[in-house]
Design a protein around this motif. Structure first.
Motif, PDB file in Angstrom:
ATOM      1  N   THR A 275       0.820  -1.209   0.000  1.00 36.65           N
ATOM      2  CA  THR A 275       0.000   0.000   0.000  1.00 36.65           C
ATOM      3  C   THR A 275       0.855   1.261   0.000  1.00 36.65           C
ATOM      4  O   THR A 275       2.049   1.216   0.339  1.00 36.65           O
ATOM      5  CB  THR A 275      -0.935   0.015   1.218  1.00 36.65           C
ATOM      6  N   ALA A 276       0.237   2.360  -0.366  1.00 37.69           N
ATOM      7  CA  ALA A 276       0.926   3.654  -0.328  1.00 37.69           C
ATOM      8  C   ALA A 276       0.223   4.649   0.584  1.00 37.69           C
ATOM      9  O   ALA A 276       0.747   5.728   0.849  1.00 37.69           O
ATOM     10  CB  ALA A 276       1.005   4.235  -1.741  1.00 37.69           C
ATOM     11  N   THR A 277      -0.973   4.304   1.076  1.00 37.23           N
ATOM     12  CA  THR A 277      -1.798   5.256   1.830  1.00 37.23           C
ATOM     13  C   THR A 277      -2.432   4.566   3.028  1.00 37.23           C
ATOM     14  O   THR A 277      -3.003   3.478   2.888  1.00 37.23           O
ATOM     15  CB  THR A 277      -2.904   5.832   0.925  1.00 37.23           C
ATOM     16  N   LEU A 278      -2.343   5.185   4.191  1.00 32.19           N
ATOM     17  CA  LEU A 278      -2.949   4.650   5.414  1.00 32.19           C
ATOM     18  C   LEU A 278      -3.623   5.783   6.180  1.00 32.19           C
ATOM     19  O   LEU A 278      -3.006   6.811   6.438  1.00 32.19           O
ATOM     20  CB  LEU A 278      -1.894   4.016   6.329  1.00 32.19           C
ATOM     21  N   SER A 279      -4.864   5.585   6.599  1.00 29.65           N
ATOM     22  CA  SER A 279      -5.511   6.597   7.442  1.00 29.65           C
ATOM     23  C   SER A 279      -4.831   6.654   8.806  1.00 29.65           C
ATOM     24  O   SER A 279      -4.838   7.701   9.469  1.00 29.65           O
ATOM     25  CB  SER A 279      -6.997   6.285   7.607  1.00 29.65           C
ATOM     26  N   PHE A 280      -4.229   5.547   9.221  1.00 26.19           N
ATOM     27  CA  PHE A 280      -3.523   5.497  10.503  1.00 26.19           C
ATOM     28  C   PHE A 280      -2.428   6.557  10.562  1.00 26.19           C
ATOM     29  O   PHE A 280      -2.182   7.155  11.625  1.00 26.19           O
ATOM     30  CB  PHE A 280      -2.929   4.101  10.704  1.00 26.19           C
ATOM     31  N   ALA A 281      -1.774   6.801   9.427  1.00 27.38           N
ATOM     32  CA  ALA A 281      -0.696   7.796   9.386  1.00 27.38           C
ATOM     33  C   ALA A 281      -1.216   9.197   9.666  1.00 27.38           C
ATOM     34  O   ALA A 281      -0.447  10.079  10.074  1.00 27.38           O
ATOM     35  CB  ALA A 281      -0.006   7.753   8.030  1.00 27.38           C
TER      36      ALA A 281
END
Length: 322
Positions: A275-281
């Motif tokens: 993946t390249a995108t995480l809401s956690f970040a």
């Protein structure tokens, strides 16, 4: 060509050029894949013509679609993946595990991919991070809940592309196609210690609704969002495809199927490419009832799944001696 597996029997076949879809009744995508392997023909050539017109987005919204391929014996369907293949993922992971001085192991591995993950055709590049998600028991259909265990510290989305592979009679892996995937994980547990990564990945994952037959586009641009009460809580674009990755798909496939364990005739593999995108970040903590939605134009209908949390079990799991 895009294919969707209808739960009550049949395959929805969408022409990517015209966007029209038709239903081939009484069939499964796995049936088509097995026939293509047996006859030594491309998958698209064994899909029969004709069939009534259907609306794939409407079928997905009704919960009428299953994951694109599902093995009739769940223990023969392996869910796996590779991480640190996209720049966004590497930055997030580095922030989670960065030491006081120097590079984290995550960033070291990501740099290895940048330097050696794109070998020339026929050559072997550096191996990626690899993880195990479970068997077909953990494969969740579009619209079904992604259930976080009661002991989990978090349940967050990971928008990814998954490849589907059927192992032929002589042990050759045949790629059937690609779909969207939500590689659901526990990022809080992972953040405690990198060695908890394996624990954090033992969760369900969602796939579909549509299977892209043919080559993976080099530049995939999608959107990942979380809905709460019908309103957008968080939204962010994501990139995937070979042009946006530190490893080639061929290199990731080699380092999975180099193990003879994963080349057993008749088995089915679903492998996620990172993946390249995480809401956690961004500090988002999903709650039960939130809906994860992942979309990308190349893959047709969006993949949407609500978050659920399992009821806690009483005490420790008991093991009985025989």
């Amino acid at each position: 060509m895009l294919l969707s597996q209808v739960r009550k029997g049949g395959v929805a076949v969408r022409d990517a050029a015209t966007d029209a879809a038709r239903l081939v009744a009484g069939a499964t995508i796995l049936d088509f894949a097995r026939e293509a392997v047996e006859k030594g023909r491309p998958l698209a050539s064994v899909v029969p013509p004709g069939g009534e017109t259907v609306d794939v987005a409407e079928l997905a919204a009704k919960g009428a679609l299953d994951v694109p391929l599902r093995h009739p014996e769940p223990a023969r369907m392996f869910l796996t993946g590779t991480g640190l293949t996209h720049t966004g993922s590497a930055s997030t992971r580095d922030a989670m595990h960065a030491p006081a001085e120097g590079l984290s192991d995550s960033m070291k591995m990501f740099r290895m991919g940048l330097e050696g993950g794109r070998p020339a055709d026929g050559e072997v590049g550096v191996q990626p991070e690899w993880f195990y998600k479970g068997t077909g028991v953990n494969a969740v259909a579009p619209g079904e809940p992604l259930t976080s265990p009661a002991f989990a510290l978090d349940g967050g989305e990971e928008p990814e592309i998954a490849g589907y592979y059927l192992i032929g009679p002589d042990g050759t892996p045949f790629r059937v196609g690609f779909s969207l995937a939500n590689e659901f994980s526990d990022h809080v547990t992972e953040r405690i210690n990198y060695l908890f990564l394996a624990h954090s990945k033992l969760r369900p994952a969602a796939f579909g609704p549509e299977l892209l037959v043919g080559d993976l586009p080099a530049d995939i641009r999608g959107t990942s969002r979380i809905l709460r009460g019908g309103e957008v809580l968080w939204e962010k674009p994501f990139l995937s495809g070979g042009a946006n990755m530190s490893h080639t798909i061929a290199n990731l496939e080699h380092h999975h199927f180099k193990y003879a364990l994963f080349r057993q005739p008749g088995d089915l593999h679903v492998h996620m490419f990172g993946t390249a995108t995480l809401s956690f970040a961004d500090g988002i903590r999903p709650q039960a009832g939130d809906v994860f939605e992942i979309s990308a134009p190349d893959f047709g209908a969006a993949l949407a799944n609500p978050l659920a949390v399992a009821a806690p079990e009483a005490g420790a799991v008991k093991v009985r001696a025989l």
